[in-house]
Design an enzyme around this catalytic site. Structure first.
Site, mmCIF file in Angstrom:
data_model
loop_
_atom_site.group_PDB
_atom_site.id
_atom_site.type_symbol
_atom_site.label_atom_id
_atom_site.label_comp_id
_atom_site.label_asym_id
_atom_site.label_seq_id
_atom_site.Cartn_x
_atom_site.Cartn_y
_atom_site.Cartn_z
ATOM 1 N N GLY A 10 0.839 -1.200 0.000
ATOM 2 C CA GLY A 10 0.000 0.000 0.000
ATOM 3 C C GLY A 10 0.870 1.245 0.000
ATOM 4 O O GLY A 10 0.504 2.284 0.542
ATOM 5 N N GLY A 13 -0.417 4.602 -1.050
ATOM 6 C CA GLY A 13 -1.554 5.134 -0.299
ATOM 7 C C GLY A 13 -1.117 6.267 0.615
ATOM 8 O O GLY A 13 0.060 6.633 0.667
ATOM 9 N N ASP A 35 2.676 -1.587 -4.520
ATOM 10 C CA ASP A 35 1.310 -1.065 -4.612
ATOM 11 C C ASP A 35 0.771 -1.426 -5.993
ATOM 12 O O ASP A 35 1.546 -1.634 -6.931
ATOM 13 C CB ASP A 35 1.299 0.464 -4.430
ATOM 14 C CG ASP A 35 -0.073 0.966 -3.965
ATOM 15 O OD1 ASP A 35 -0.167 1.496 -2.853
ATOM 16 O OD2 ASP A 35 -1.073 0.803 -4.712
ATOM 17 N N ASP A 54 0.167 -6.764 -7.230
ATOM 18 C CA ASP A 54 -1.053 -7.013 -6.487
ATOM 19 C C ASP A 54 -0.746 -8.040 -5.393
ATOM 20 O O ASP A 54 -0.172 -9.099 -5.679
ATOM 21 C CB ASP A 54 -2.073 -7.586 -7.484
ATOM 22 C CG ASP A 54 -3.444 -7.744 -6.885
ATOM 23 O OD1 ASP A 54 -3.549 -7.821 -5.632
ATOM 24 O OD2 ASP A 54 -4.409 -7.809 -7.658
ATOM 25 N N ILE A 55 -1.148 -7.730 -4.166
ATOM 26 C CA ILE A 55 -0.846 -8.647 -3.057
ATOM 27 C C ILE A 55 -1.667 -9.947 -3.142
ATOM 28 O O ILE A 55 -1.530 -10.822 -2.303
ATOM 29 C CB ILE A 55 -1.040 -7.985 -1.673
ATOM 30 C CG1 ILE A 55 -2.436 -7.389 -1.541
ATOM 31 C CG2 ILE A 55 0.036 -6.939 -1.426
ATOM 32 C CD1 ILE A 55 -2.777 -6.946 -0.119
ATOM 33 N N TYR A 154 -15.128 -3.492 5.721
ATOM 34 C CA TYR A 154 -13.766 -3.082 6.100
ATOM 35 C C TYR A 154 -13.523 -3.342 7.589
ATOM 36 O O TYR A 154 -12.480 -3.889 7.974
ATOM 37 C CB TYR A 154 -13.622 -1.594 5.767
ATOM 38 C CG TYR A 154 -12.365 -0.926 6.255
ATOM 39 C CD1 TYR A 154 -11.138 -1.155 5.640
ATOM 40 C CD2 TYR A 154 -12.410 -0.011 7.322
ATOM 41 C CE1 TYR A 154 -9.990 -0.504 6.087
ATOM 42 C CE2 TYR A 154 -11.272 0.640 7.763
ATOM 43 C CZ TYR A 154 -10.066 0.387 7.136
ATOM 44 O OH TYR A 154 -8.936 1.029 7.575
ATOM 45 N N LYS A 158 -10.778 -5.917 9.118
ATOM 46 C CA LYS A 158 -9.685 -5.513 10.015
ATOM 47 C C LYS A 158 -9.736 -6.324 11.313
ATOM 48 O O LYS A 158 -8.710 -6.792 11.797
ATOM 49 C CB LYS A 158 -9.768 -4.011 10.321
ATOM 50 C CG LYS A 158 -9.348 -3.111 9.162
ATOM 51 C CD LYS A 158 -7.846 -3.187 8.925
ATOM 52 C CE LYS A 158 -7.385 -2.246 7.826
ATOM 53 N NZ LYS A 158 -5.958 -2.435 7.454
#
Ligand code: SER
Length: 340
Positions: A10, A13, A35, A54-55, A154, A158
């Site tokens: 990220g 970001g 990222d 891309d992860i 989200y 998390k």
């Protein structure tokens, strides 16, 4: 020889950019930035390498394993709360499967390196879910174990990833003939809404705070999507980085949990506007609540109780509301937009 790097996902970001800047200022010259979007050029030169990837891509992990030794991971990539509600399954893939891939990478790296890999994971105020405004008013600042009933994809992601981190730290492959010894040193911070002077967030539900400020600084009108009396915790970006770095450096045996609240100030949307107007008297801001996004912020607590972080690793923010606006946000934002 595999090259030793500090991995940041990220990286393009909001938090990723700020972290690259800070680490490189502190002399860290082996950042590997990842990222799906390009990392802005001036930051790329501060990294050992910047990969657009891309992860969720297994080939990417193959490449990482063969080329790099990774003792520290800052896994910042995520789709934030508003964006995630439009594509919940895609958000789940990035936020959960992506994190799982990184945790597996950390576990593999720790066996290669023969020592724990530090895994820094930003969690969020979004893991909390209060049933109604009356309860929100009543309970005030919430502790880590309270009100873990998120209403967003989200927030669910998390919260679950915090558990995955705890699992990888203590129980990964617990039934194997030879369970791994070293493992993942998982450390997570539940951040409030973040405000930076240099970037604006995208796809979050606390974005009204930073958006109001950045619009006013550019002389653009802004329709705030929550009511004036809406209150939730916020933090200036330098304090978010301070928290991340302080927790990373804390001795393992001082930590009594894997997940810590941090907080610094919690203005209402109307109070944010007062600060904005003090600096930009011509600001044109109206309140036009979007009832659905409002409901999300209404489910988040008024404040987070961060006494555990204060006790275990000496957490203390540098910026209260006054200092955040007077010394960090306003002067830097004025400079930033004057230069455009
Ligand atoms: N800023 C985030 C969001 O609004 C909360 O972690 O989604």
């Amino acid at each position: 020889m595999r090259k030793e790097v500090v991995l940041i996902t990220g990286a393009a970001g909001e938090m990723g950019q700020a972290l690259i800047h800070l680490l490189s200022e502190r002399g860290v010259d082996n950042i590997l930035a990842i990222d799906v979007r390009p990392v802005p050029k001036p930051l790329r030169s501060r990294c050992r390498a910047a990969i657009m990837g891309d992860i969720l891509d297994e080939n990417l992990f193959g490449r990482l394993v063969s080329e790099y030794a990774i003792p520290v991971i800052y896994h910042l990539a995520a789709l934030l709360s508003t964006r995630a509600e439009f594509t919940p399954e895609a958000a789940h893939r990035v936020n959960v499967n992506g994190t799982l891939n990184l945790l597996k990478l950390a576990a593999d790296q720790s066996s290669w390196l023969g020592k724990p890999v530090k895994f820094m994971f930003p969690s969020s105020v979004a893991v909390y879910g209060l049933p109604d405004l009356e309860t929100k008013e009543q309970v005030g600042a919430v502790k880590e174990e309270e009100w873990n009933q998120p209403t967003t994809m989200y927030g669910c992601n998390k919260l679950y990833c915090e558990h995955l981190g705890r699992y990888y730290a203590h129980y990964y492959r617990q039934l194997a003939a030879e369970p791994p010894h070293n493992g993942v040193d998982f450390r997570s911070i539940r951040f409030p809404g973040l405000i930076s002077a240099f970037t604006v967030p995208s796809g979050g539900t606390s974005d009204y705070g930073p958006e109001m400020l950045h619009h006013a600084a550019q002389g653009k009108p802004y329709a705030c999507f929550v009511r004036e009396d809406t209150r939730m915790p916020f933090m200036a970006m330098p304090d978010a980085l301070k928290a991340l770095m302080t927790l990373e450096l804390a001795p393992r045996d001082a930590l009594t949990t894997h997940v810590y609240n941090v907080t610094s100030f919690n203005p209402s949307a109307g109070e944010i506007l007062e600060r904005v107007k003090a600096a930009f008297p011509d600001a044109q801001v109206t309140f036009e609540p979007d009832l659905k996004r409002q409901a999300i912020v209404d489910s988040w607590p008024i404040d987070q109780d961060d006494s555990r972080a204060r006790r275990d690793w000496g957490w203390q923010p540098d910026y209260d509301l006054d200092r955040a606006f007077d010394e960090y946000l306003i002067p830097n934002i004025q400079k930033r937009y004057a230069a455009v």
